[in-house]
Design a protein around this motif. Sequence first.
Motif, mmCIF file in Angstrom:
data_model
loop_
_atom_site.group_PDB
_atom_site.id
_atom_site.type_symbol
_atom_site.label_atom_id
_atom_site.label_comp_id
_atom_site.label_asym_id
_atom_site.label_seq_id
_atom_site.Cartn_x
_atom_site.Cartn_y
_atom_site.Cartn_z
ATOM 1 N N ALA A 140 1.868 -2.082 -3.410
ATOM 2 C CA ALA A 140 1.224 -2.459 -4.662
ATOM 3 C C ALA A 140 2.322 -2.912 -5.620
ATOM 4 N N TYR A 141 1.961 -3.803 -6.560
ATOM 5 C CA TYR A 141 2.945 -4.272 -7.531
ATOM 6 C C TYR A 141 2.255 -4.415 -8.885
ATOM 7 N N LYS A 142 2.854 -3.791 -9.890
ATOM 8 C CA LYS A 142 2.327 -3.818 -11.264
ATOM 9 C C LYS A 142 0.849 -3.407 -11.296
ATOM 10 N N ARG B 38 -7.239 -4.134 -8.714
ATOM 11 C CA ARG B 38 -6.460 -3.231 -9.561
ATOM 12 C C ARG B 38 -6.485 -1.856 -8.891
ATOM 13 N N VAL B 39 -5.330 -1.255 -8.771
ATOM 14 C CA VAL B 39 -5.315 0.091 -8.180
ATOM 15 C C VAL B 39 -4.771 1.102 -9.179
ATOM 16 N N LEU B 40 -5.030 2.364 -8.879
ATOM 17 C CA LEU B 40 -4.528 3.456 -9.730
ATOM 18 C C LEU B 40 -3.033 3.625 -9.499
ATOM 19 N N ASP B 41 -2.459 4.556 -10.230
ATOM 20 C CA ASP B 41 -1.001 4.729 -10.200
ATOM 21 C C ASP B 41 -0.463 5.073 -8.823
ATOM 22 N N ASP B 42 -1.294 5.661 -7.962
ATOM 23 C CA ASP B 42 -0.792 6.001 -6.635
ATOM 24 C C ASP B 42 -0.594 4.778 -5.744
ATOM 25 N N GLY B 43 -1.070 3.629 -6.208
ATOM 26 C CA GLY B 43 -0.836 2.375 -5.474
ATOM 27 C C GLY B 43 -1.756 2.189 -4.292
ATOM 28 N N LYS B 44 -2.797 3.000 -4.197
ATOM 29 C CA LYS B 44 -3.693 2.856 -3.051
ATOM 30 C C LYS B 44 -5.158 2.820 -3.456
#
Lengths: 164, 388
Positions: free
Chosen positions: B115-117, B133-139
């Motif tokens: 994930a990026y940004k 758009r993903v949450l902070d966990d990148g998944k």
Amino acid sequence: MELLTPGLGLIFWMTLSFGIVLLILRKFAWAPILGTIREREREIAISLRNAQHIKRELQELEVLKKQKVADAEKQHQEILIKAKTEAENLLREARIKASDDAHQLLENARKAIDVQRKSAMLEIKQQIANLSVDMAEKVLQEEFSDKDKNTRFVNGELEKVILN
Amino acid sequence: MHIKGKMRDILKNLFFAAIGCGIIFNVNPLYADEQEFLETDTVPPPSLTEYAETAAKEPGFDAGKVIIDHILDAYDWHLFDIGPKEISLPLPVILFYEGRFYFFLSSRFDHGHEAYKGFRIAHEGPRKNRIIRVLDDGKTPDPEASFVLDLSITKNVLSIFIGATLLCLIFVGIGKKYKHQGSRAVPSGLQSFLEPLVLFVRDEIALSAIGPKHYERFLPYLLSLFFFIFLNNILGLVPFFPGGANVTGNISVTLVLAMFTFLTTQLFANKGYWQHIFNTPGVPWWLKLPIPLMPMIELVGVIIKPFVLMIRLFANITAGHMIILGFVSLIFVLGEVSNAFGMAISPLSLVFLVFMGFLELLVAFLQAYVFTLFSALFFGMAVPEEHH
């Protein structure tokens, strides 16, 4: 991106690029290309029409030419025939005239000869007469003594001369 | 029309055959691997979908995935592999999210693994293979995220740019040549190859479908359309960069093309066209009043016409790509079972590939022709000459 669901981004970029392509090609490609092709087709059509026109004209000219040639040929023949007949006429006339002249000359010569001969005859007769007279004179002078004899002789001589 | 109809039938059959091929190739290796799997392991066999997910992570050749990956758009342009390493051209990602633009290269996603940004390429769900758009966990997908407007220069967008540039270069160049040489010059080079096509579009498509009175107005559009589709079809058949993208087999692209045709039809439509829709001549009055049955049918027809255009081009080109890739994949699928198998099948595959290559060249032309011809026919209907 799934097979059957259109993506907004792609639609956006596609619309933009295709629109620009349409505008550019319309102005810089299709206008000159179609214009030139149309111009060329027009020229070809005109040229074809011209060619047909020229062909027809040529055909007419050909007919005219043939006619002219035929005329010339005819004229040429006529002139030849005319010249030939004229030459023949001339020749015949010349021949006739020449023979006439010859006749005339002969005639004149003959007449001149006749005249000459007659005058010569006359002269000879004159001479003979003179001679006879001279001779007669001499004989007379010589033989005058024998008158009878002389007379007889003269008479006899004269008789001979006249007879000759 | 008879031959055309037949061709369409053949192409339709090919499409289904291609889908069939895709399914077969998709299942076959799985089945082969499953056998192996059963022999080596005592764990109960997982369901097919479960297995498909694990299979995707394992190295090995998955024909179905290869084909679908090729057919679909991508955020990077895969060029070739060196061993296990994928060499691909990273393309710019452009996102508009919550009033902000995000620009970065797709290599940041590391082929979709990272994930990026706060953005990532979705692996499942309704927006599979698109950026979410993903949450902070990148998944985990962000459940509260608003819409992400994705204007990335994807593989297909770049391919469109390349195709469009090529098209402009070719035809502006030729246009200059025409202008420069004038009408007396004999066409030479590329010009002499393209002029018959231009004349074909003008005489056989525009003039015959629209009529001599109006065809010139639509001619620039029809020519651009024809050559755009034709060139991109051909580029799609080139197996390496910068060809090989499935541009005209992408539904978004055909949608835009069909939309252009649709809008042009409506914009140029004259009175006769609208009269034909709302008060069709030669139809009994009770089909129009009180229930406007005929107008409704006609209006549906207005939408269906470009819709069919969109589907036809998309399906034909996609099917062609699928079949060709199917024959290529066949070698590798069988080669994975045993080397001898792969060797044995490759000449046969090659023969079919060459045959399909020629068929696809024909289809590339045919589909450009059909799309343009139908567009011209719709324009012809939009500007009917008054002779009822």
